[in-house]
Every structure is written in C-alpha cells, then in structure tokens.
Design an enzyme around this catalytic site. Structure first.
Site, PDB file in Angstrom:
ATOM      1  N   CYS A 197       0.855  -1.186   0.000  1.00 21.65           N
ATOM      2  CA  CYS A 197       0.000   0.000   0.000  1.00 21.65           C
ATOM      3  C   CYS A 197       0.891   1.237   0.000  1.00 21.65           C
ATOM      4  O   CYS A 197       1.879   1.291   0.736  1.00 21.65           O
ATOM      5  CB  CYS A 197      -0.900  -0.017   1.238  1.00 21.65           C
ATOM      6  SG  CYS A 197      -2.009   1.389   1.361  1.00 21.65           S
ATOM      7  N   HIS A 247      -8.890  -3.596  -2.812  1.00 19.81           N
ATOM      8  CA  HIS A 247      -8.026  -2.789  -1.943  1.00 19.81           C
ATOM      9  C   HIS A 247      -8.519  -1.344  -1.889  1.00 19.81           C
ATOM     10  O   HIS A 247      -8.672  -0.776  -0.802  1.00 19.81           O
ATOM     11  CB  HIS A 247      -6.591  -2.853  -2.496  1.00 19.81           C
ATOM     12  CG  HIS A 247      -5.580  -2.113  -1.700  1.00 19.81           C
ATOM     13  ND1 HIS A 247      -4.645  -2.748  -0.919  1.00 19.81           N
ATOM     14  CD2 HIS A 247      -5.327  -0.788  -1.584  1.00 19.81           C
ATOM     15  CE1 HIS A 247      -3.862  -1.844  -0.344  1.00 19.81           C
ATOM     16  NE2 HIS A 247      -4.256  -0.630  -0.742  1.00 19.81           N
ATOM     17  N   GLU A 248      -8.790  -0.741  -3.047  1.00 16.00           N
ATOM     18  CA  GLU A 248      -9.188   0.671  -3.086  1.00 16.00           C
ATOM     19  C   GLU A 248     -10.586   0.888  -2.517  1.00 16.00           C
ATOM     20  O   GLU A 248     -10.826   1.870  -1.802  1.00 16.00           O
ATOM     21  CB  GLU A 248      -9.083   1.225  -4.505  1.00 16.00           C
ATOM     22  CG  GLU A 248      -7.692   1.152  -5.110  1.00 16.00           C
ATOM     23  CD  GLU A 248      -6.577   1.698  -4.239  1.00 16.00           C
ATOM     24  OE1 GLU A 248      -6.800   2.676  -3.493  1.00 16.00           O
ATOM     25  OE2 GLU A 248      -5.461   1.147  -4.284  1.00 16.00           O
ATOM     26  N   HIS A 295     -10.290   0.860   1.165  1.00 19.98           N
ATOM     27  CA  HIS A 295      -9.747   2.128   1.667  1.00 19.98           C
ATOM     28  C   HIS A 295     -10.885   3.105   1.956  1.00 19.98           C
ATOM     29  O   HIS A 295     -10.879   3.793   2.974  1.00 19.98           O
ATOM     30  CB  HIS A 295      -8.827   2.774   0.623  1.00 19.98           C
ATOM     31  CG  HIS A 295      -7.378   2.566   0.862  1.00 19.98           C
ATOM     32  ND1 HIS A 295      -6.742   2.936   2.022  1.00 19.98           N
ATOM     33  CD2 HIS A 295      -6.420   2.045   0.061  1.00 19.98           C
ATOM     34  CE1 HIS A 295      -5.465   2.638   1.924  1.00 19.98           C
ATOM     35  NE2 HIS A 295      -5.235   2.098   0.745  1.00 19.98           N
TER      36      HIS A 295
END
Length: 183
Positions: free
Chosen positions: A89, A131-132, A135
């Site tokens: 990351c 992943h995004e 976030h």
C-alpha cells in the site's frame, strides 16, 4: 498535472469511512483529475481519495494499461475462488504481506456525469478494486491479515524510517512535568 502527496499510516483519514459524492461539480472533477494524475506515477495500481487526504468516496486505478476512476464505488461481486499474494500500500510504504483476496471482483459506481459505471477484473485488477474500495470504507489491507501477521506488520511499521520521523515529532511541551510536559 497534480501529483498529490500520499497520506501515511497513522493519519485518521485512512481509517475513517468516506462520504459519498452527491455534488458532481468542478470540485469533484478536480479531485478525479488529481487522483488520475497521482495514480499515473510508476508503481501505482490504485489511489483512493483518502490516500490524498480527502474523505470522499472516489478512487482511481492503473492496472495493466487500464486507467480510470470510480465515484461512489461498491463491491458488487467477488468470485472465482481466492488468490493469495503479496500486497502492499502506498500509505504503508515498502512493506508487503501475503493477503487473501477474491480472484475476480466487480465494482459498480458512477462517473463524473453521475452515469453508471462497472469495472471488473481478475488477478491484479481484482486485488486493486478490492483494496481501493476497502480504503474508502476505512479498512487497510493489514486489517485483513491473520492476527499474528498483523502484529508483525504493526511492529514493522513502528520500526520503519517513515513512521513518525523525528522531524515530525511533537515539539517539547512548555508545561511542567506535573501537567504532561518535560520538567
């Protein structure tokens, strides 16, 4: 071109769920442009708005020649079994840990005209989409690690040269020691 600095682990914006975009105006356009410019730097597969210090629900991606963005993304589908690979990351620089993800992911959202958008992918694209999106929910990939591996990741973060460098340490307090200062 506006390459925005990346917020690092420890900043509260990274663990705070984002606000959905409701106004599609020049400010939202500027945010998307900054995200696209920022993700275009070498070695970047995705950048969430939180990673540039903005608590809005938007991310950009740049995977295997596919560059784009999604406003108000939601994970619509996870399928195809799992993949277990090293994940890193930008907000936790130079540290990579094995992270289990779905092999295929589909994200739905909208574009700058508030028109529906669907982005799907397998492998690295699926990993980036998951992943995004996480976030934007205030979840970091290290939160997905096994408890033992997460403890190791947190130790590695504390020992890293980028986490709380001396130049950024809080100044000495003018208060007497009885009140939490140095004395």
């Amino acid at each position: 071109m506006t390459l925005r600095p990346i917020v690092r682990f420890g900043d509260p914006v990274l663990v705070t769920p984002t606000t959905p975009v409701t106004r599609f105006d020049r400010h939202t356009e500027a945010l998307v442009k900054d995200l696209l410019d920022t993700v275009d730097a070498p070695g970047r597969a995705g950048v969430a708005a939180t990673q540039i210090g903005v608590g809005m629900r938007v991310f950009s991606y740049n995977v295997e020649g596919r560059i784009g963005y999604v406003v108000n993304p939601e994970l619509a589908e996870l399928s195809g079994g799992t993949q277990d690979g090293e994940e890193g990351c930008l907000s936790i620089p130079r540290l990579w840990y094995p992270t289990v993800r779905a092999e295929r992911a589909v994200v739905t959202g909208v574009d700058l005209r508030n028109e529906p958008v669907t982005v799907s992918g397998e492998g690295l694209m699926a990993r980036a989409l998951q992943h995004e999106t996480e976030h934007l929910d205030g979840v970091l990939y290290i939160d997905r690690l096994t408890p033992e591996l997460r403890k190791q990741a947190l130790r590695d973060i504390r020992r890293s040269d980028w986490f709380m460098p001396q130049a950024e340490a809080a100044p000495a307090s003018p208060l007497p020691s009885a009140f939490g200062g140095i004395g």
